[in-house]
Design a protein around this motif. Structure first.
Motif, PDB file in Angstrom:
ATOM      1  N   MET A 107     -18.625   4.457 -34.940  1.00 57.17           N
ATOM      2  CA  MET A 107     -17.831   3.726 -33.356  1.00 57.17           C
ATOM      3  C   MET A 107     -17.272   2.758 -33.856  1.00 57.17           C
ATOM      4  O   MET A 107     -16.255   2.328 -32.813  1.00 57.17           O
ATOM      5  N   ALA A 108     -17.136   1.911 -35.276  1.00 55.90           N
ATOM      6  CA  ALA A 108     -15.824   0.904 -34.680  1.00 55.90           C
ATOM      7  C   ALA A 108     -16.030   0.613 -36.271  1.00 55.90           C
ATOM      8  O   ALA A 108     -16.208   1.183 -37.438  1.00 55.90           O
ATOM      9  N   THR A 109     -15.903  -0.380 -36.981  1.00 56.05           N
ATOM     10  CA  THR A 109     -16.324  -0.945 -38.566  1.00 56.05           C
ATOM     11  C   THR A 109     -17.061  -1.908 -38.931  1.00 56.05           C
ATOM     12  O   THR A 109     -17.788  -1.786 -38.130  1.00 56.05           O
ATOM     13  N   MET A 110     -17.167  -2.604 -39.742  1.00 57.68           N
ATOM     14  CA  MET A 110     -18.235  -3.210 -40.138  1.00 57.68           C
ATOM     15  C   MET A 110     -18.142  -4.118 -39.626  1.00 57.68           C
ATOM     16  O   MET A 110     -19.549  -4.276 -37.995  1.00 57.68           O
ATOM     17  N   LEU A 111     -17.371  -5.589 -38.855  1.00 55.52           N
ATOM     18  CA  LEU A 111     -17.355  -6.324 -37.865  1.00 55.52           C
ATOM     19  C   LEU A 111     -15.834  -6.567 -37.486  1.00 55.52           C
ATOM     20  O   LEU A 111     -14.783  -6.527 -38.303  1.00 55.52           O
ATOM     21  N   GLY A 112     -15.152  -6.379 -36.193  1.00 51.90           N
ATOM     22  CA  GLY A 112     -14.173  -6.369 -35.838  1.00 51.90           C
ATOM     23  C   GLY A 112     -14.762  -7.456 -34.820  1.00 51.90           C
ATOM     24  O   GLY A 112     -15.141  -7.088 -33.454  1.00 51.90           O
ATOM     25  N   PHE A 113     -13.432  -8.252 -34.049  1.00 50.02           N
ATOM     26  CA  PHE A 113     -12.840  -8.897 -33.022  1.00 50.02           C
ATOM     27  C   PHE A 113     -11.535  -8.206 -33.168  1.00 50.02           C
ATOM     28  O   PHE A 113     -10.855  -8.397 -33.682  1.00 50.02           O
ATOM     29  N   VAL A 114     -11.756  -9.032 -31.537  1.00 50.04           N
ATOM     30  CA  VAL A 114      -9.577  -8.310 -31.026  1.00 50.04           C
ATOM     31  C   VAL A 114      -9.894  -9.639 -29.528  1.00 50.04           C
ATOM     32  O   VAL A 114     -10.616  -9.712 -29.001  1.00 50.04           O
ATOM     33  N   THR A 115      -8.901 -10.418 -29.710  1.00 44.35           N
ATOM     34  CA  THR A 115      -7.919 -10.813 -28.740  1.00 44.35           C
ATOM     35  C   THR A 115      -7.085 -10.803 -28.176  1.00 44.35           C
ATOM     36  O   THR A 115      -5.875 -10.336 -28.994  1.00 44.35           O
ATOM     37  N   THR A 116      -6.447 -10.960 -27.000  1.00 46.64           N
ATOM     38  CA  THR A 116      -4.846 -10.879 -25.794  1.00 46.64           C
ATOM     39  C   THR A 116      -5.738 -12.028 -24.967  1.00 46.64           C
ATOM     40  O   THR A 116      -6.713 -11.976 -23.905  1.00 46.64           O
ATOM     41  N   ASP A 117      -4.596 -12.148 -24.614  1.00 49.87           N
ATOM     42  CA  ASP A 117      -4.261 -13.070 -22.971  1.00 49.87           C
ATOM     43  C   ASP A 117      -3.804 -11.743 -22.135  1.00 49.87           C
ATOM     44  O   ASP A 117      -3.440 -12.915 -20.970  1.00 49.87           O
ATOM     45  N   ALA A 118      -3.675 -10.657 -22.608  1.00 56.72           N
ATOM     46  CA  ALA A 118      -3.921  -9.165 -21.287  1.00 56.72           C
ATOM     47  C   ALA A 118      -4.493  -9.709 -19.972  1.00 56.72           C
ATOM     48  O   ALA A 118      -6.261 -10.510 -19.597  1.00 56.72           O
ATOM     49  N   LEU A 119      -4.552  -9.399 -18.907  1.00 57.85           N
ATOM     50  CA  LEU A 119      -5.236  -9.694 -18.083  1.00 57.85           C
ATOM     51  C   LEU A 119      -5.682  -8.421 -17.306  1.00 57.85           C
ATOM     52  O   LEU A 119      -5.195  -7.106 -17.092  1.00 57.85           O
TER      53      LEU A 119
END
Length: 409
Positions: free
Chosen positions: A194-206
């Motif tokens: 699914m992903a990694t152990m813990l991952g966080f993505v932020t973006t200012d896109a609409l």
């Protein structure tokens, strides 16, 4: 940039996109004085998406996050602790995850349903909630919109990791600058589906939550899902993405002229984080990058690449700088995918060791020097079709056994 549609932001972090703050502190869950509680906060309601572990024993925080995102696909914050996974902890663990969510919401002045929760660390032990709650009360004062906030958060999510893992890019949509950033942790119990152990993505896109969910899953499949350290899938694996929309671009859709640039940027961020996790595998000394081409399909190439990268024998050979291609072809043959046993080519970096499934004489000393490097490429051509994939992993070392033999102590 070449033909890339994004630029790498040197020194960027999860607070670089507009609208995000982050912070971290030590609340006492770890025996050391390293940060063990962190938070990401968005100034506005952010569209959000997540992918989760496929392990049947899913930790309590994952259930809380699923429920929060299921309300309206909106998040304002993510609260994370390290040092304790809050997994397999029964009804009390569920109550503790819900308390983390509620207490963080109150401290930050946001809705409970707009707070995601994540935990990482030892499985089967109850959280010391008095320490967690004391830390949550202090977190708002630690929030920063600069790189220090990002760094403090990154430290708060680490367990056996040796380094922080961050990536950041920028691109243009409708003449507006969009930034995408990510942070991750993980070095052991890594074999995500699914992903990694813990991952966080932020973006200012609409971008709308449903499309963000689709894109996040697509990108995950060619990044985080293509790494393995030790073949174990954690109970706590989770990747969360939040989009503030403050770049003020026209809303991204699949028909938007800059949509593919956004996807490329997100893919780069996730791929860099995935490779950083593989390189930082517990006890690892080398990053292994395996590329398979000429397969019947991309799915077949993915399965073969991950089988090679996950082979303990291949990983051990790379650690010992042994050019034992027999272990590679054995992994190819047991991957459960169609293979023409007479047309396989294998290279170690640029060193040809097998051609049309026949051994090619090579200089062992040159191969030894190549395999002593900190990055080792295994390149396979099945010469059957157009399917291709790349997977990342690390060598298997004495230190991996030492670290995991004493993980709880």
């Amino acid at each position: 940039m070449g033909n890339k549609r994004y630029e790498i932001v040197e020194g960027g972090g999860i607070t670089t996109p507009k609208g995000f703050k982050a912070g971290g502190l030590h609340c006492g869950l770890k025996k050391t004085d390293r940060h063990d509680l962190g938070v990401i906060v968005c100034d506005v309601p952010a569209t959000a998406a997540a992918v989760y572990t496929t392990n049947l024993f899913q930790a309590a925080p994952l259930q809380v996050t699923r429920e929060a995102l299921g309300v309206d696909g909106i998040l304002r914050a993510v609260i994370v602790n390290s040092g304790n996974a809050n997994a397999c902890t029964g009804a009390q663990g569920d109550a503790d995850a819900q308390a983390m969510q509620a207490n963080a919401a109150e401290a930050l002045g946001v809705s409970k349903n707009q707070v995601a929760v994540a935990s990482t660390g030892v499985i089967g032990e109850l959280l010391k909630m008095d320490r967690v709650n004391s830390g949550i009360e202090k977190l708002p004062a630690k929030l920063r919109a600069d790189i220090q906030g990002s760094d403090d958060f990154c430290q708060a999510i680490l367990t056996t990791d040796l380094v922080k893992k961050v990536s950041c890019v920028s691109l243009t949509a409708n003449g507006r600058q969009i930034t995408i950033a990510g942070a991750a942790k993980g070095s052991g119990m890594i074999h995500p589906n699914m992903a990694t152990m813990l991952g966080f993505v932020t973006t200012d896109a609409l971008i709308g939550a449903p499309l963000l969910q689709e894109v996040l899953r697509e990108v995950t499949n060619v990044s985080f899902n293509m790494i393995t350290v030790d073949g174990d899938t954690s109970t706590n694996d989770m990747l969360v993405a939040m989009a503030s929309g403050l770049a003020e671009n026209d809303e991204l859709t699949r028909s938007h002229p800059d949509f593919e640039a956004f996807v490329d940027g997100l893919r780069h961020v996730c791929e860099e984080l995935a490779k950083a996790i593989a390189r930082d595998g517990e006890g690892a000394t080398k990053l292994i990058e395996t590329t398979v081409i000429g397969a019947n399909s991309d799915d077949a190439a993915q399965a073969i690449a991950k089988t090679i990268i996950g082979s303990s024998l291949v990983k051990s050979a790379v650690f010992g700088a042994d050019a034992n291609w027999g272990r590679i072809i054995a992994a190819i043959g047991r991957a459960g995918q169609p293979v023409n046993v007479g047309t396989v080519d294998i290279r170690l970096g640029d060193i040809v060791v097998l051609e049309q499934s026949r051994p090619i004489p090579f200089d062992e000393e040159i191969a030894l020097e190549y395999l002593k490097g900190d990055t080792v490429g295994i390149n396979v051509n099945l010469n059957m079709g157009n399917g291709q994939a790349t997977a990342w992993g690390c060598d298997l070392t004495y230190d991996y056994v030492r670290i995991n033999a004493a993980y709880r102590t």
